[in-house]
Write a protein that holds these residues in place. Structure first.
Motif, short mmCIF file in Angstrom:
data_model
loop_
_atom_site.label_atom_id
_atom_site.label_comp_id
_atom_site.label_asym_id
_atom_site.label_seq_id
_atom_site.Cartn_x
_atom_site.Cartn_y
_atom_site.Cartn_z
N ILE A 57 -28.41 -33.88 -2.69
CA ILE A 57 -28.82 -32.50 -3.32
C ILE A 57 -27.76 -31.55 -3.49
O ILE A 57 -27.99 -30.87 -4.56
N ARG A 58 -26.49 -31.47 -2.91
CA ARG A 58 -25.42 -30.64 -3.36
C ARG A 58 -25.15 -31.13 -4.74
O ARG A 58 -24.85 -30.31 -5.56
N PHE A 59 -24.88 -32.35 -4.92
CA PHE A 59 -24.32 -32.97 -6.25
C PHE A 59 -25.53 -32.67 -7.42
O PHE A 59 -25.17 -32.41 -8.30
N LYS A 60 -26.89 -32.71 -6.94
CA LYS A 60 -27.86 -32.31 -7.83
C LYS A 60 -27.82 -30.88 -8.41
O LYS A 60 -27.77 -30.63 -9.67
N LEU A 61 -27.37 -30.02 -7.65
CA LEU A 61 -27.12 -28.57 -7.79
C LEU A 61 -25.92 -28.62 -8.72
O LEU A 61 -25.90 -27.92 -9.83
N THR A 62 -24.82 -29.21 -8.25
CA THR A 62 -23.56 -29.37 -9.23
C THR A 62 -23.57 -29.83 -10.61
O THR A 62 -23.36 -29.14 -11.38
N PHE A 63 -24.61 -30.84 -10.73
CA PHE A 63 -24.85 -31.23 -11.98
C PHE A 63 -25.99 -30.53 -12.83
O PHE A 63 -25.78 -30.53 -14.05
N LYS A 64 -26.90 -29.82 -12.06
CA LYS A 64 -27.97 -28.94 -12.80
C LYS A 64 -27.48 -27.89 -13.36
O LYS A 64 -28.03 -26.92 -13.94
N SER A 65 -26.33 -27.25 -12.79
CA SER A 65 -25.58 -26.09 -13.22
C SER A 65 -24.26 -26.20 -13.80
O SER A 65 -23.92 -27.31 -14.16
N LYS A 66 -23.53 -25.21 -14.02
CA LYS A 66 -22.48 -25.13 -15.11
C LYS A 66 -21.36 -25.38 -14.21
O LYS A 66 -20.21 -25.72 -14.67
N LEU A 67 -21.42 -25.76 -12.88
CA LEU A 67 -20.31 -25.78 -11.70
C LEU A 67 -19.61 -27.47 -12.25
O LEU A 67 -18.73 -27.49 -12.04
N PHE A 68 -20.67 -28.29 -12.72
CA PHE A 68 -19.97 -29.51 -13.25
C PHE A 68 -18.94 -29.28 -14.39
O PHE A 68 -17.78 -29.96 -14.10
#
Length: 184
Positions: A57-68
């Motif tokens: 879920i942390r990676f999901k947030l990373t991939f869904k945001s500009k963070l990636f």
């Protein structure tokens, strides 16, 4: 371990290509089902699987945001510094549950998250993480990463409860001067 990497690829594909983008401080929830691969001998979800679902879920947030784009694509890697989890009830084979990721705050070095595992309206487990970002063996400035990822807030100070959870981590890593009894 291969199951972990397969799930991570699925998380990337579904989150990066097929999901609506969210801000990095968004609270997100994902629905899961306890599978045979998640269980130990008593048909309950293994404790290690909770930790894996916290990663996903942390990676999901990373991939869904500009963070990636602002981190992983530039060689800046998220590093889990500490994590704590409290198990209240076991999830059993075929149970449907949700995992909710909530941003608990950040400072110039760390970002703190809580992870809530629920079945129906009952909390089954709750986990907390402390994450930094590294590049070339150096911790990166979290405030810069947050600003480049679209948030204009300076620091979102975590609550004292959250900070206290991780307060003594460095003390636990210091060598003890006591003599230990080793049994062979």
């Amino acid at each position: 371990m291969i199951y972990y990497w397969i799930q991570l690829v699925i998380t990337f594909m579904s989150s990066y290509y097929f999901s609506k983008k969210v801000p990095i401080d968004a609270t997100i929830t994902t629905k899961r089902r306890v599978s045979i691969f998640d269980c130990e001998g008593f048909r309950c979800m293994s404790n290690t699987r909770y930790i894996s679902y916290m990663d996903f879920i942390r990676f999901k947030l990373t991939f869904k945001s500009k963070l990636f784009e602002e981190t992983i694509k530039k060689g800046i890697i998220p590093v889990l510094a500490s994590q704590k989890i409290i198990y209240k009830k076991p999830l059993k084979l075929w149970d449907t549950f949700t995992v909710t990721l909530r941003n608990e705050g950040w400072d110039n070095k760390w970002v703190y998250h809580s992870h809530i595992f629920k079945k129906d309206d009952t909390i089954y487990a709750k986990g907390y993480t402390k994450v930094a970002f590294w590049k070339k063996k150096e911790v990166q400035n979290m405030l810069e990463i947050i600003h480049k990822s679209g948030l204009t807030k300076e620091a979102k100070t975590p609550s004292k409860l959250i900070l206290n959870i991780f307060n003594n981590d460095s003390q636990l890593l210091k060598p003890k001067t006591h003599n230990h009894l080793y049994i062979r």
